[in-house]
Design an enzyme around this catalytic site. Structure first.
Site, PDB file in Angstrom:
ATOM      1  N   PHE A  29       0.834  -1.207   0.000  1.00 15.29           N
ATOM      2  CA  PHE A  29       0.000   0.000   0.000  1.00 15.29           C
ATOM      3  C   PHE A  29       0.871   1.260   0.000  1.00 15.29           C
ATOM      4  O   PHE A  29       1.726   1.417   0.868  1.00 15.29           O
ATOM      5  CB  PHE A  29      -0.894  -0.044   1.244  1.00 15.29           C
ATOM      6  CG  PHE A  29      -1.808   1.130   1.434  1.00 15.29           C
ATOM      7  CD1 PHE A  29      -2.868   1.354   0.574  1.00 15.29           C
ATOM      8  CD2 PHE A  29      -1.628   2.002   2.514  1.00 15.29           C
ATOM      9  CE1 PHE A  29      -3.733   2.425   0.768  1.00 15.29           C
ATOM     10  CE2 PHE A  29      -2.476   3.069   2.717  1.00 15.29           C
ATOM     11  CZ  PHE A  29      -3.532   3.285   1.842  1.00 15.29           C
ATOM     12  N   SER A  97       3.204  -6.794   2.711  1.00 15.98           N
ATOM     13  CA  SER A  97       2.197  -5.902   3.283  1.00 15.98           C
ATOM     14  C   SER A  97       0.848  -6.089   2.577  1.00 15.98           C
ATOM     15  O   SER A  97       0.295  -7.179   2.586  1.00 15.98           O
ATOM     16  CB  SER A  97       2.696  -4.453   3.200  1.00 15.98           C
ATOM     17  OG  SER A  97       1.930  -3.605   4.010  1.00 15.98           O
ATOM     18  N   MET A  98       0.304  -5.052   1.929  1.00 15.92           N
ATOM     19  CA  MET A  98      -0.950  -5.224   1.206  1.00 15.92           C
ATOM     20  C   MET A  98      -0.786  -6.209   0.059  1.00 15.92           C
ATOM     21  O   MET A  98      -1.758  -6.859  -0.357  1.00 15.92           O
ATOM     22  CB  MET A  98      -1.472  -3.886   0.682  1.00 15.92           C
ATOM     23  CG  MET A  98      -2.844  -3.969   0.032  1.00 15.92           C
ATOM     24  SD  MET A  98      -3.491  -2.392  -0.567  1.00 15.92           S
ATOM     25  CE  MET A  98      -2.590  -2.209  -2.117  1.00 15.92           C
ATOM     26  N   ASP A 194       7.833  -4.182  13.754  1.00 19.33           N
ATOM     27  CA  ASP A 194       7.223  -3.592  12.561  1.00 19.33           C
ATOM     28  C   ASP A 194       6.389  -2.405  13.005  1.00 19.33           C
ATOM     29  O   ASP A 194       5.479  -2.551  13.823  1.00 19.33           O
ATOM     30  CB  ASP A 194       6.355  -4.651  11.862  1.00 19.33           C
ATOM     31  CG  ASP A 194       5.782  -4.202  10.529  1.00 19.33           C
ATOM     32  OD1 ASP A 194       5.509  -2.999  10.367  1.00 19.33           O
ATOM     33  OD2 ASP A 194       5.595  -5.065   9.651  1.00 19.33           O
ATOM     34  N   HIS A 224       9.304  -3.082   8.712  1.00 14.64           N
ATOM     35  CA  HIS A 224       8.201  -3.483   7.841  1.00 14.64           C
ATOM     36  C   HIS A 224       8.638  -3.857   6.421  1.00 14.64           C
ATOM     37  O   HIS A 224       8.251  -4.899   5.889  1.00 14.64           O
ATOM     38  CB  HIS A 224       7.144  -2.372   7.782  1.00 14.64           C
ATOM     39  CG  HIS A 224       5.963  -2.740   6.938  1.00 14.64           C
ATOM     40  ND1 HIS A 224       5.146  -3.804   7.245  1.00 14.64           N
ATOM     41  CD2 HIS A 224       5.476  -2.207   5.785  1.00 14.64           C
ATOM     42  CE1 HIS A 224       4.193  -3.910   6.335  1.00 14.64           C
ATOM     43  NE2 HIS A 224       4.382  -2.961   5.432  1.00 14.64           N
TER      44      HIS A 224
END
Length: 249
Positions: A29, A97-98, A194, A224
């Site tokens: 994202f 992530s996304m 994270d 992250h």
């Protein structure tokens, strides 16, 4: 007529032709393909066919992202999957992530997917859910570049549209409900620390995926954006081993 923006240098989609094993590599994202290019190049050197799509509204300008929806991001991922499917007999999906959220979504849609690698995948973020309820602001500060390694920068937007925050919250909500029905083999990689996606997201996936073949590996020395951080070599090695173990000749 909506304004169009050029693609940022380094944010372009990438495609490396290879063998019958196709790997879809997806960024996160507000991020870009830059965060996944190193992993993609490594997997291509292993002989695999690799495609890293630029998700719709990403890699240009945050105002363009503001005009996209969670369904657009799924469509970008699905387009990538279908493109690889035309060329490869077996597909793996990898996401940061996304991008990990989208990998789970694809595994639900396409049960024939051989395996998925989820790197700090986003399933539930209370901070974003609170932000999505706020009124007034159109843009927030950037959320990119959560990297422990000094001097390493993620190519990502400098602002985050509040409308887009509402869209990813919806994407996570929709996908989270599907997790218990996904039986695809899974390699889950989670950073111990994270500052964007809570590590509990990865534990949720490990505990709730229907997959009989699943493992969780903790990344001790990355934040992250782990694919650009100290543990990037560990990620490439584990991803390669996972795909080679599950792919068939």
């Amino acid at each position: 007529m909506a304004k169009t923006y050029p693609v940022m240098k380094g944010a372009e989609a990438f495609h490396f032709p290879g063998n019958e094993v196709g790997i879809l590599v997806q960024h996160g994202f507000t991020g870009t393909t830059q965060s996944m290019r190193g992993l993609g190049e490594y997997l291509a050197k292993c002989g695999f066919t690799v495609y890293g799509p630029r998700l719709k509204g990403h890699g240009t300008h945050y105002e363009e992202m503001e005009g996209t929806t969670w369904k657009d991001w799924i469509e970008s991922a699905d387009d990538g999957y279908r493109m690889l499917k035309k060329k490869c007999s077996q597909i793996f999906v990898v996401g940061l992530s996304m991008g990990g959220t989208l990998a789970v979504e694809l595994a639900h849609r396409h049960p024939e997917i051989r395996g998925m690698v989820l790197i700090n995948a986003a399933m539930k973020m209370d901070s974003l859910e609170r932000t999505a309820l706020e009124e007034g602001s159109r843009f927030l500060d950037a959320i990119g570049s959560d990297i422990r390694a000094e001097g390493v920068q993620e190519l990502a937007y400098e602002k985050t549209p509040v409308k887009s925050v509402k869209e990813i919250v919806k994407l996570m909500e929709v996908t989270r409900k599907k997790v218990p029905s996904v039986s695809c083999p899974a390699l889950i990689l989670v950073s111990k620390e994270d500052h964007v996606v809570p590590p509990s997201n990865s534990r949720f996936l490990f505990e709730n995926l229907k997959s009989a073949d699943k493992s969780l590996i903790e990344l001790e020395n990355s934040y992250h954006v782990a694919t650009l951080d100290h543990d990037k070599e560990l990620i490439t090695r584990e991803t390669e081993a996972f795909i080679k173990r599950l792919s068939y000749n």
